[in-house]
Design an enzyme around this catalytic site. Structure first.
Site, PDB file in Angstrom:
ATOM      1  N   ARG A 173     -43.688  17.151 -82.841  1.00  0.00           N
ATOM      2  CA  ARG A 173     -44.597  17.882 -81.959  1.00  0.00           C
ATOM      3  C   ARG A 173     -45.294  16.946 -80.978  1.00  0.00           C
ATOM      4  O   ARG A 173     -45.596  17.332 -79.851  1.00  0.00           O
ATOM      5  CB  ARG A 173     -45.640  18.633 -82.784  1.00  0.00           C
ATOM      6  CG  ARG A 173     -45.095  19.825 -83.552  1.00  0.00           C
ATOM      7  CD  ARG A 173     -46.198  20.578 -84.249  1.00  0.00           C
ATOM      8  NE  ARG A 173     -45.679  21.696 -85.041  1.00  0.00           N
ATOM      9  CZ  ARG A 173     -45.510  22.928 -84.588  1.00  0.00           C
ATOM     10  NH1 ARG A 173     -45.840  23.203 -83.332  1.00  0.00           N
ATOM     11  NH2 ARG A 173     -45.035  23.882 -85.361  1.00  0.00           N
TER      12      ARG A 173
ATOM     13  N   GLU B 226     -42.557  18.919 -91.247  1.00  0.00           N
ATOM     14  CA  GLU B 226     -42.989  20.270 -91.599  1.00  0.00           C
ATOM     15  C   GLU B 226     -41.894  20.951 -92.408  1.00  0.00           C
ATOM     16  O   GLU B 226     -40.729  20.938 -92.022  1.00  0.00           O
ATOM     17  CB  GLU B 226     -43.286  21.094 -90.346  1.00  0.00           C
ATOM     18  CG  GLU B 226     -44.399  20.513 -89.479  1.00  0.00           C
ATOM     19  CD  GLU B 226     -44.668  21.361 -88.248  1.00  0.00           C
ATOM     20  OE1 GLU B 226     -44.249  22.538 -88.238  1.00  0.00           O
ATOM     21  OE2 GLU B 226     -45.283  20.839 -87.294  1.00  0.00           O
TER      22      GLU B 226
ATOM     23  N   GLU C 229     -40.743  29.233 -81.178  1.00  0.00           N
ATOM     24  CA  GLU C 229     -41.933  28.380 -80.984  1.00  0.00           C
ATOM     25  C   GLU C 229     -41.567  27.125 -80.204  1.00  0.00           C
ATOM     26  O   GLU C 229     -42.312  26.683 -79.328  1.00  0.00           O
ATOM     27  CB  GLU C 229     -42.528  28.012 -82.346  1.00  0.00           C
ATOM     28  CG  GLU C 229     -43.822  27.220 -82.232  1.00  0.00           C
ATOM     29  CD  GLU C 229     -44.390  26.838 -83.579  1.00  0.00           C
ATOM     30  OE1 GLU C 229     -45.440  26.180 -83.599  1.00  0.00           O
ATOM     31  OE2 GLU C 229     -43.780  27.186 -84.620  1.00  0.00           O
TER      32      GLU C 229
ATOM     33  N   ASP D 245     -41.016  32.688 -70.893  1.00  0.00           N
ATOM     34  CA  ASP D 245     -42.135  32.999 -69.999  1.00  0.00           C
ATOM     35  C   ASP D 245     -42.108  32.025 -68.826  1.00  0.00           C
ATOM     36  O   ASP D 245     -42.937  31.114 -68.714  1.00  0.00           O
ATOM     37  CB  ASP D 245     -43.455  32.905 -70.763  1.00  0.00           C
ATOM     38  CG  ASP D 245     -44.637  33.378 -69.927  1.00  0.00           C
ATOM     39  OD1 ASP D 245     -44.445  34.284 -69.096  1.00  0.00           O
ATOM     40  OD2 ASP D 245     -45.747  32.836 -70.091  1.00  0.00           O
TER      41      ASP D 245
ATOM     42  N   HIS E  93     -49.128  35.941 -83.968  1.00  0.00           N
ATOM     43  CA  HIS E  93     -48.100  34.946 -84.263  1.00  0.00           C
ATOM     44  C   HIS E  93     -46.961  35.198 -83.275  1.00  0.00           C
ATOM     45  O   HIS E  93     -46.068  36.018 -83.525  1.00  0.00           O
ATOM     46  CB  HIS E  93     -47.605  35.088 -85.702  1.00  0.00           C
ATOM     47  CG  HIS E  93     -48.669  34.895 -86.733  1.00  0.00           C
ATOM     48  ND1 HIS E  93     -49.136  33.654 -87.105  1.00  0.00           N
ATOM     49  CD2 HIS E  93     -49.377  35.799 -87.451  1.00  0.00           C
ATOM     50  CE1 HIS E  93     -50.071  33.791 -88.025  1.00  0.00           C
ATOM     51  NE2 HIS E  93     -50.242  35.096 -88.256  1.00  0.00           N
TER      52      HIS E  93
ATOM     53  N   CYS F 203     -44.385  33.567 -82.387  1.00  0.00           N
ATOM     54  CA  CYS F 203     -43.007  33.243 -82.761  1.00  0.00           C
ATOM     55  C   CYS F 203     -42.379  34.347 -83.591  1.00  0.00           C
ATOM     56  O   CYS F 203     -41.160  34.386 -83.763  1.00  0.00           O
ATOM     57  CB  CYS F 203     -42.942  31.908 -83.496  1.00  0.00           C
ATOM     58  SG  CYS F 203     -44.083  31.759 -84.873  1.00  0.00           S
TER      59      CYS F 203
END
Length: 780
Positions: A427, A456, A467, A524, A746, A748
């Site tokens: 990330r 993760e 995501e 988007d 949420h 995602c």
């Protein structure tokens, strides 16, 4: 000078059937011809003999009832059925098909002598029987007297032959009107005659159809005059062809129009453009809908017995598609178009075997095998998405299978991970890690995407992939990143013209867009329509790497979608009535700021010494627009182009319009909240719960801007996937927190967590605060 226009043309040149029988027989083995015209018998008359009760009755019954006086004078007998006799010297009809891969554009001035229709002397027309006023007076008299004789006689005479049609509807019988600019047809008179026709007695309507048949019989041979084209133009608008009992006649009319030479099609296209741009667009839409209905009912007839067997009329649909192509070309020549391009979609095609159509087109291209993919404007974007997805799935399967075979051949233990494009990213280094992974795994781009965030735990069931897209797009398009410039006036991003040493990150954005299309993810992203036009220029990567890509013809209208103020200034320059050189004091030179330094660029050699004048201002505006949208960002956009096509290298892209590419990438802007309500899933709630009822009462009462904010808050985008709201898999979950808390999303998983608010007022207040003040994508 005629306006250049790409007019769809038959796949093969017209062949004169006057050749010797032996010669013709040899040719028949070399080329597949349209099935012969249906002759007398059940096949020819089924569509009319079994007409619906209460509508126009059987064709053979009224043909025999009409006096054959004109045919007797010409030593002809009135046919008992719709018969197209085998006349000598009748032209052989080539198959009707068009390959969308043909990119040449033809103008009348540039037409070769072989393409141009032979110029024939215009025949002497009969005397015009009535004026519009005379006809309308006759119709008014009918209302009081009930006597249709005068009106019946008019229809009997007018529709008996092509010369009579021209005599009745030509604005000036003595003028030739041999230009594309004016068909010479009195459109108001044509509309009045057709509007009245549907309210006349059955015998009058039968008379018109009888006359059309006689006209088509006489004209089924020889080259065409402009009067013949005018007659086709008039007959095509006949509203009687909405009735399935007239489809046999309609099909033969469409076939004669479809097999005209290209130069004649050129005239028809411009006549449609001119007539319907001046008159009601509603009539143009009715013309399109009539043809779409004809195709739909031939594919899926409500009463199969109404039509001839499909084996005897396989040319019906190709002929209708060809005529639709002429109307589509006319529509595209008008700015703005007469009707939206979506009005040409035929939703019936969503229910046929689209992949068979696609493979036929792939394998046979511009041969004599018909495929709807030759006419992609009739295929809806939802159907095209299915084609692209299945094509991409097949490519994914082939690549994964090859990887598996390679492993087995080397006697290595197969690892299921080789079937996927596995992305492992941090990330904290999202862009650099993503770029490195995609560069290393370039050969795997067409495999199914799976994302893992380092450190993760969790399996990617679709949520992590979405995501990753959302976070990556958010970071790349941030103004501080410098790759794209956000224009507040147009609410869209455009490529930064700053020069750099490495354009790989622009390639990354292109790959992301391609992966989104392949993996059915809606992004988007706010690019102007011009971007997608460039992305399809050309739609397939050229084999010669020296050929420029992403370059297309651009106008001030394209610039207006990005920089409206600048475009307005250029428009004022073009319309300025004074002395441009003295008032504007400009040269063929532009200035751009790059990292605080003003740099100048000449729009043409020596441009800094060439003043902009009244005479050269159009050239200046065109060069300026081309510089901003093409040349100044060429390297950036080329990297972006190659990135997108490295994933979406498919012939299916040639089926798409630029607007459809945008919808596939970003979704549709048309919201249907009622459809969302019907498809929403619930977790912890039932659709009958009071909180849910409050929620939908509030949301359905929202203005459009708040509805878009809600969608953006919960899904990361304010647009709808191609498949509609149902494809969102929208879910409302019960959040067992205090009712003082705001809703949580949420993105995602397209999930909204909603506390059980006790009143509608409280829910509305909290929901508006939540969706209006969330930053970014509202990720938890």
């Amino acid at each position: 000078m005629s306006e250049a226009v790409r007019v769809p043309s038959p796949a093969t040149p017209l062949v004169v059937a006057a050749a010797a029988p032996e010669e013709r027989k040899g040719k028949e083995s070399e080329r597949e011809k349209l099935p012969p015209i249906v002759s007398a018998g059940a096949g020819a008359t089924a569509g009319l003999d079994r007409g619906a009760k209460g509508q126009i009755s059987t064709f053979s019954s009224f043909i025999s009832a009409v006096s054959p006086k004109k045919e007797a004078a010409e030593n002809r007998s009135s046919p008992a059925h719709l018969v197209f006799p085998n006349i000598k010297n009748v032209r052989e009809q080539p198959p009707i098909c068009l390959d969308v891969r043909q990119k040449q554009r033809t103008s009348m001035d540039a037409s070769s002598s072989e393409m141009k229709a032979p110029v024939l002397p215009e025949p002497i027309l009969p005397i015009q029987p009535k004026t519009v006023k005379d006809f309308q007076e006759d119709v008014e008299k009918v209302k009081s007297s009930g006597d249709w004789k005068a009106v019946h006689d008019f229809y009997l005479t007018t529709f008996d032959s092509f010369p009579e049609l021209n005599a009745a509807f030509k604005k000036d019988a003595t003028a030739s009107f041999n230009t594309i600019e004016d068909s010479g047809i009195n459109a108001k008179f044509v509309n009045a005659v057709y509007d009245t026709l549907l309210n006349t007695p059955q015998d009058v309507q039968k008379t018109v159809l009888k006359g059309i048949i006689n006209s088509l019989l006489r004209e089924w041979k020889g080259p065409r005059t402009k009067d013949d084209l005018r007659a086709y133009f008039i007959l095509l608008q006949n509203p009687q062809f909405n009735n399935t009992s007239t489809y046999v006649i309609y099909a033969h009319l469409l076939r004669q129009i479809a097999t005209l030479v290209e130069a004649d099609h050129h005239f028809l296209v411009h006549w449609f453009k001119k007539q319907y741009s001046r008159l009601s667009q509603k009539r143009f839409k009715q013309l399109v809908e009539r043809l779409l209905q004809f195709i739909s009912l031939r594919l899926f007839p409500a009463k199969p017995e109404e039509f001839p067997p499909i084996t005897k009329c396989s040319w019906w649909i190709p002929s209708a598609a060809k005529v639709l192509a002429l109307l589509n070309t006319a529509n595209n020549l008008v700015h703005p178009p007469l009707i939206p391009y979506t009005d040409f979609y035929n939703s019936t095609l969503d229910h046929i075997d689209l992949m068979e159509e696609y493979h036929t087109w792939q394998n046979f291209g511009n041969s004599h095998r018909f495929s709807f993919c030759q006419y992609p404007f009739v295929i809806s974007v939802a159907a095209k998405k299915i084609i692209i997805q299945r094509d991409s799935e097949q490519q994914m399967i082939n690549i994964a299978r090859q990887s598996l075979v390679d492993k087995v051949s080397r006697r290595q233990r197969p690892d299921m991970n080789i079937l996927f494009l596995n992305m492992k990213v941090r990330r904290t280094h999202l862009v650099s890690d993503s770029l490195d992974e995609l560069t290393r795994k370039r050969a795997d781009l067409k495999k199914k995407l799976k994302v893992t965030f380092v450190g993760e735990a969790g399996l990617d069931m679709g949520g992590l992939t979405k995501e990753w897209f959302l976070l990556l797009i958010r970071q790349i398009f941030h103004p501080d990143y410098g790759m794209f410039t956000y224009h507040k006036d147009s609410h869209c991003h455009w490529f930064s013209s700053f020069k750099c040493d490495n354009y790989s990150e622009f390639r990354l954005v292109g790959i992301l867009m391609g992966l989104a299309v392949y993996n059915s993810i809606t992004l988007d992203i706010r690019f102007p329509p011009c971007c997608y036009k460039k992305l399809l220029s050309p739609p397939i990567i050229p084999s010669d790497q020296n050929i420029p890509v992403g370059i297309c013809n651009v106008t001030v209208d394209d610039l207006c979608q990005i920089m409206p103020e600048l475009a307005h200034g250029l428009s004022e320059l073009l319309s300025h009535e004074g002395n441009v050189e003295e008032d504007f004091y400009s040269t063929f030179q532009v200035f751009q700021e790059e990292f605080g330094i003003i740099k100048s660029y000449n729009l043409k050699p020596g441009g800094d010494k060439i003043s902009v004048t009244n005479q050269n201002r159009k050239e200046y505006v065109q060069l300026y627009t081309d510089f901003l949208l093409n040349k100044s960002i060429y390297k950036q956009f080329a990297a972006f182009y190659y990135g997108f096509h490295s994933v979406c290298a498919s012939n299916a892209l040639m089926l798409l319009r630029p607007e459809e590419v945008e919808i596939l990438v970003c979704g549709s802007p048309d919201l249907d909240m009622h459809a969302l309500q019907r498809s929403t899933q619930y977790d912890g709630y039932a659709k009958t719960d009071l909180t849910i009822k409050y929620f939908w009462d509030v949301v359905l009462g929202f203005p459009l801007d708040l509805q878009k904010k809600l969608l953006h808050f919960t899904t990361g985008s304010d647009r709808v996937p191609v498949g509609g709201m149902a494809d969102l898999n929208f879910k409302i979950s019960k959040n067992e927190t205090s009712t003082n808390c705001l809703p949580v999303a949420h993105t995602c998983f397209n999930q909204l967590c909603l506390p059980p608010y006790k009143s509608k007022k409280d829910l509305k207040q909290k929901l508006i605060i939540g969706i209006s003040n969330s930053e970014g994508f509202g990720l938890e």
